[in-house]
Enzyme design. Structure first.
Site, short mmCIF file in Angstrom:
data_model
loop_
_atom_site.label_atom_id
_atom_site.label_comp_id
_atom_site.label_asym_id
_atom_site.label_seq_id
_atom_site.Cartn_x
_atom_site.Cartn_y
_atom_site.Cartn_z
N LYS A 13 0.81 -1.22 0.00
CA LYS A 13 0.00 0.00 0.00
C LYS A 13 0.85 1.27 0.00
O LYS A 13 0.47 2.25 -0.63
CB LYS A 13 -1.02 0.00 1.14
CG LYS A 13 -0.46 -0.11 2.52
CD LYS A 13 -1.61 -0.28 3.52
CE LYS A 13 -1.12 -0.21 4.96
NZ LYS A 13 0.03 -1.12 5.26
N ARG A 127 12.51 -7.54 1.97
CA ARG A 127 12.44 -6.10 1.75
C ARG A 127 13.69 -5.40 2.26
O ARG A 127 14.19 -5.70 3.32
CB ARG A 127 11.20 -5.56 2.47
CG ARG A 127 10.99 -4.08 2.27
CD ARG A 127 9.56 -3.72 2.47
NE ARG A 127 9.26 -3.47 3.88
CZ ARG A 127 8.08 -3.02 4.31
NH1 ARG A 127 7.10 -2.81 3.44
NH2 ARG A 127 7.86 -2.83 5.57
N ARG A 171 3.84 -8.67 13.68
CA ARG A 171 3.09 -7.62 12.99
C ARG A 171 1.86 -8.18 12.28
O ARG A 171 0.82 -7.53 12.23
CB ARG A 171 3.99 -6.89 11.99
CG ARG A 171 4.95 -5.93 12.68
CD ARG A 171 6.10 -5.56 11.79
NE ARG A 171 5.71 -4.77 10.65
CZ ARG A 171 6.39 -4.72 9.51
NH1 ARG A 171 7.49 -5.42 9.35
NH2 ARG A 171 5.98 -3.96 8.53
P1 ADP Z 1 3.93 -1.62 7.55
O1 ADP Z 1 2.74 -1.06 6.85
O2 ADP Z 1 4.89 -2.25 6.61
O3 ADP Z 1 3.59 -2.45 8.74
P2 ADP Z 1 4.49 1.01 8.66
O4 ADP Z 1 5.65 1.79 8.24
O5 ADP Z 1 3.13 1.47 8.24
O6 ADP Z 1 4.79 -0.47 8.18
O7 ADP Z 1 4.46 0.90 10.26
C1 ADP Z 1 5.56 0.46 11.01
C2 ADP Z 1 5.24 0.48 12.51
O8 ADP Z 1 4.89 1.82 12.91
C3 ADP Z 1 4.03 -0.35 12.95
O9 ADP Z 1 4.37 -1.70 13.14
C4 ADP Z 1 3.65 0.37 14.24
O10 ADP Z 1 4.48 0.04 15.33
C5 ADP Z 1 3.88 1.82 13.92
N1 ADP Z 1 2.66 2.47 13.39
C6 ADP Z 1 2.50 2.99 12.15
N2 ADP Z 1 1.25 3.48 11.99
C7 ADP Z 1 0.59 3.26 13.16
C8 ADP Z 1 -0.73 3.49 13.64
N3 ADP Z 1 -1.65 4.09 12.85
N4 ADP Z 1 -1.04 3.12 14.89
C9 ADP Z 1 -0.14 2.54 15.69
N5 ADP Z 1 1.11 2.26 15.32
C10 ADP Z 1 1.49 2.61 14.06
#
Ligand code: ADP
Ligand code: ZN
Length: 213
Positions: A13, A127, A171
């Site tokens: 995404k 990745r 995750r």
């Molecule tokens: P991915 O989509 O690959 O899991 P992201 O970069 O979106 O990676 O997120 C990495 C980490 O950042 C998440 O595992 C979480 O710890 C934190 N995070 C990101 N967005 C949120 C959110 N909306 N709420 C809580 N934690 C978040």
């Protein structure tokens, strides 16, 4: 137009959001990128967030809701924005709806990038990410021109702490427990659109754009 992107970690995404914003004027608001840049800057918020992120847990709702509430006040969000990685829990989705309602706005589409779990582990362990500009590569599927070096900016590629196999499993668990209920939430609002994200990136992008315009 306000768009929410939904999907498990590794569904692509973020990549699709980056493609979209190269064609439209709306910014991509990625809470993951915002949190990582807070960590890079060494701020208090970054220090707090890091302990959650490194073990694959979610950062507290109040923290990310505040980040998005502040960021969306920015002038560049007036015409619309693309939310990537937010909301990730039901309370975040409810907070977002409330916040937008008080501003006389609302979400137009929630787009789900659908990929089975079996594919995700391989995508995520392979990745590699540019430490400087955030560009993403894959050991097999999207190699940089020069091994270990970012095509965009020439910096070194790293494996994100949370892309290690043990953390990825966590995750995915978190996604199923806390984020996947949002699929039902947006279905009820009749905003959910689903894209088959196992296809090649170009095909995913075509399907994605068909939903929007
Ligand atoms: P991915 O989509 O690959 O899991 P992201 O970069 O979106 O990676 O997120 C990495 C980490 O950042 C998440 O595992 C979480 O710890 C934190 N995070 C990101 N967005 C949120 C959110 N909306 N709420 C809580 N934690 C978040
Ligand atoms: Zn780079």
């Amino acid at each position: 137009m306000i768009i929410v992107l939904l999907g498990p970690p590794g569904s692509g995404k973020g990549t699709q959001a980056k493609r979209l914003i190269s064609e439209v004027k709306w910014p991509q608001l990625s809470t993951g990128d915002m949190l990582r840049s807070a960590i890079g800057a060494g701020s208090q918020l970054g220090k707090e967030a890091k302990s959650f992120m490194d073990r694959g847990a979610l950062v507290p709702d109040s923290v990310v809701v505040q980040l998005i509430a502040d960021r969306t006040r920015n002038e560049d969000c007036r015409a619309g924005f693309v939310l990537d990685g937010f909301p990730r829990t039901l309370p975040q989705a409810e907070a977002l709806d409330q916040m937008l309602a008080t501003r006389g706005r609302g979400i137009d589409h929630a787009v789900l990038f659908d990929v089975p779990d079996a594919d995700l582990l391989e995508r995520l362990t392979g990745r590699r990410t540019c430490a400087k500009c955030g560009a993403m590569y894959h050991l097999q599927a999207a190699q940089p021109k020069k091994q270990g070096i970012c095509d965009q900016c020439g910096s070194a590629l790293i494996q994100r702490e949370d892309d290690r196999a043990e953390v990825i499993k966590k995750r995915l668990e978190v996604y199923h427990a806390q984020t996947s209920p949002l699929i039902e939430y947006y279905k009820k609002q009749e905003k959910l659109k689903t894209v088959n994200a196992t296809q090649a990136p170009d095909l995913v992008f075509q399907a994605f754009k068909k939903i929007l315009y």
